[in-house]
Design an enzyme around this catalytic site. Structure first.
Site, mmCIF file in Angstrom:
data_model
loop_
_atom_site.group_PDB
_atom_site.id
_atom_site.type_symbol
_atom_site.label_atom_id
_atom_site.label_comp_id
_atom_site.label_asym_id
_atom_site.label_seq_id
_atom_site.Cartn_x
_atom_site.Cartn_y
_atom_site.Cartn_z
ATOM 1 N N HIS A 177 20.752 8.051 8.659
ATOM 2 C CA HIS A 177 19.677 7.705 7.730
ATOM 3 C C HIS A 177 19.987 6.412 6.979
ATOM 4 C CE1 HIS A 177 17.219 8.885 3.949
ATOM 5 N NE2 HIS A 177 16.366 8.541 4.896
ATOM 6 N N HIS A 234 13.683 0.199 1.305
ATOM 7 C CA HIS A 234 12.955 1.459 1.214
ATOM 8 C C HIS A 234 11.877 1.430 0.143
ATOM 9 C CE1 HIS A 234 12.170 5.521 -0.359
ATOM 10 N NE2 HIS A 234 12.270 5.896 0.899
#
Length: 261
Positions: free
Chosen positions: A22, A64
């Site tokens: 991730h 992000h």
């Protein structure tokens, strides 16, 4: 005479291995940086998830959040800054001193890294609000250029159907996955309309009935962000196709159980 039941659609070829790191290396390095990819690779990972959005001048780069505040030295909406300004920001110092000065990576740099090392890539399209379809289209076009002569396993994913629609229009041959943090009404119809190959859910949503529903629609099943060994074992027993994890130091991508000895 009762007509024969229609068999479910066949599962299409799948580009990624079971274990996916991730944002490069989870929490062990500054997320969405080349440093994180190197750390994840050091633990044996060969597939990586990361987030991509556009600068004000249309350059695809990794980040992000909508804003710069949490993970860079900058402030404000990232998509309102030109790439020349973003490229000078520190995207590592927030994590720890050893990563101070680590830059925000351009998508071109990530593409070179994964191609040279033979890694797989799950690109989550993370658009600035209001630029969903344009971001998907731009990322799709960039990937056609960057991966034109490469055999890199590549998957687009997004929580935003409009972003996947943009990617589908620009790069229809690159597979797509719909991300879900809840099972909102009509999600399966949307995944089908976008010709997705997979659905990626919060791990707490995934169970045997949902996997059966996805299989019945010819879709692969993946989960994020799986950091608990008990959950990893549960999902593998259900036949999950992909596990996105922060715990790259806890889960071995090569071990049968997925847990380091």
């Amino acid at each position: 005479m009762t007509p024969a039941a229609t068999p479910p659609p066949a599962l299409r070829p799948w580009p990624l291995p079971l274990w996916i790191a991730h944002r490069g290396a989870g929490r062990l390095a500054p997320e969405n940086t080349l440093a994180a990819f190197r750390v994840g690779a050091g633990y044996g990972y060969r597939a990586f998830e990361c987030d991509v959005k556009l600068s004000a001048d249309g350059q695809p780069f990794l980040l992000h959040d909508t804003t710069l505040d949490r993970t860079t030295s900058g402030r404000g909406v990232a998509g309102e800054r030109p790439w020349a300004e973003l490229a000078r920001m520190d995207a590592g110092g927030w994590h720890s001193r050893g990563y101070a000065g680590e830059p925000l990576p351009h998508l071109d740099a990530i593409a070179r890294f994964v191609q040279r090392n033979g890694y797989a890539l799950n690109l989550e399209i993370k658009p600035t609000p209001g630029l969903e379809q344009a971001t998907g289209a731009a990322v799709g076009a960039a990937c056609l250029r960057l991966f034109r002569q490469a055999a890199t396993p590549l998957l687009f994913s997004s929580f935003r159907p409009e972003a996947l629609q943009g990617a589908q229009g620009a790069a229809p041959g690159i597979p797509r996955a719909l991300l879900l943090d809840r099972l909102w009404p009509g999600w399966l119809d949307v995944a089908r309309a976008l010709d997705c190959v997979a659905v990626v859910t919060d791990y707490a949503l995934m169970d045997a009935p949902l996997i059966a529903q996805l299989r019945g629609a010819g879709l692969r099943a993946l989960c994020y962000t799986v950091n608990d060994p008990a959950e990893a074992w549960r999902l593998q027993a259900l036949g999950i196709d992909g596990l996105i994890t922060d715990a790259v130091d806890r889960f071995s991508p090569h071990a049968g159980s997925g847990v380091f000895d």
